[in-house]
Design an enzyme around this catalytic site. Sequence first.
Site: not given
Length: 354
Positions: A35, A39, A85
């Site tokens: 990841r 964000r 994803d």
Amino acid sequence: MEVSPGPGAAQTAEGPFIQTLAGQRAGRPPLWLMRQAGRYLPEYREIRGKAQSFLDFCFNPQLATEATLQPIRRFGFDAAILFSDILVVPYALGQEVSFESGEGPSLAPLQTAHDLARLAARLDLGRLAPVFETVERVRASLPRATALIGFCGAPWTVASYMIAGRATSDQHPARLFAYREPELLQRLIDLLVEASVDYLDRQFEAGADAVQIFDSWAGALPAAELARWGLAPVTRLIRDLRLRRPGARIIVFSRVVSSQLLELAGTCGADAIGLDTIVDPDWAAGAVQPIAPVQGNLDPLLLLAGGRGLDTVVDRILAAFAGGPHIFNLGHGILPDTPVENVQQLVRRVRGSG
Ligand code: CP3
């Protein structure tokens, strides 16, 4: 670091990440983070608003390419991971999939033989064309020494979302389904094995240098269930992918499998084994690393916390795995609140410059 297409841009990688997957050890370990796009990066938050839904974002090759490259530019990681994803596979099998903002994924739950029969018999690769275009674009933009990792979810982990229809804390709905409807689950798993082989094969075709299979929910299963729904399908997936693509480089990351980690490492046929946060590096250096190169396994919460404790544990992991092939990574994905400075600190420490 400069990331740009143009003369000299390579079609395949050949740097330290690839060498480590081949079992070699030379100096400091290569580094990437699960990841690593997302964000916690201000530049990701800035472009995230340019697409309506998260799936729209994943299926926009320009935005997905940019998101994939952002952490490479900022930190110079040894590998980029495709921005997408695992739930694009159920989507391309015809299940309804959406992501509500702040809520995680939402799927039309698969509960009955009728629901299963409504899925496509085979993955619709055309629906995933933007993903393959992203792979092509990213590979053309990366320096030769930087690898591009494609990925899919393992059959059990993807099935668990398809059955529950949402994220859960312990995959209770899918585990119950495994006991009540083992034949249906077997059919779903078989479908996902085949779909994943098609999907990963096509990612290699588009330019991925390696792939990672995420079995994030393997550890929700008791041992006998894990053998059937976790280890066996992953082993079959790898075998079938290699039949089509003998040189395929494959990492398996099965989370919280504890005592079955050795069986996985010994039998699944992957080039490297991802270690999650709970694994003791000293134990793994003696037990897993002689079987296969290892990847991991810093606690993402420690990366979030930062400070001197972070340096201490990074050093401990580096020291534990110094005697063999090791890819430095987290034991699970970066958390959204992680300060960017802490990632910078980690990178310097692993590279031996801070
Ligand atoms: O940088 C990378 O690692 C590449 C991108 C990537 C994403 N998801 C982006 C993403 C990868 C490799 C994944 C894999 C994935 N997706 C897994 C396996 C790894 C793991 O974390 O265990 C799983 C289980 C999923 C399913 C999924 N996707 C959930 C449960 C959620 C919601 C939770 C969350 O983190 O928001 C997602 C959404 C998701 N996938 C986001 C990102 C960046 C957040 C979407 C947003 O920006 O709003």
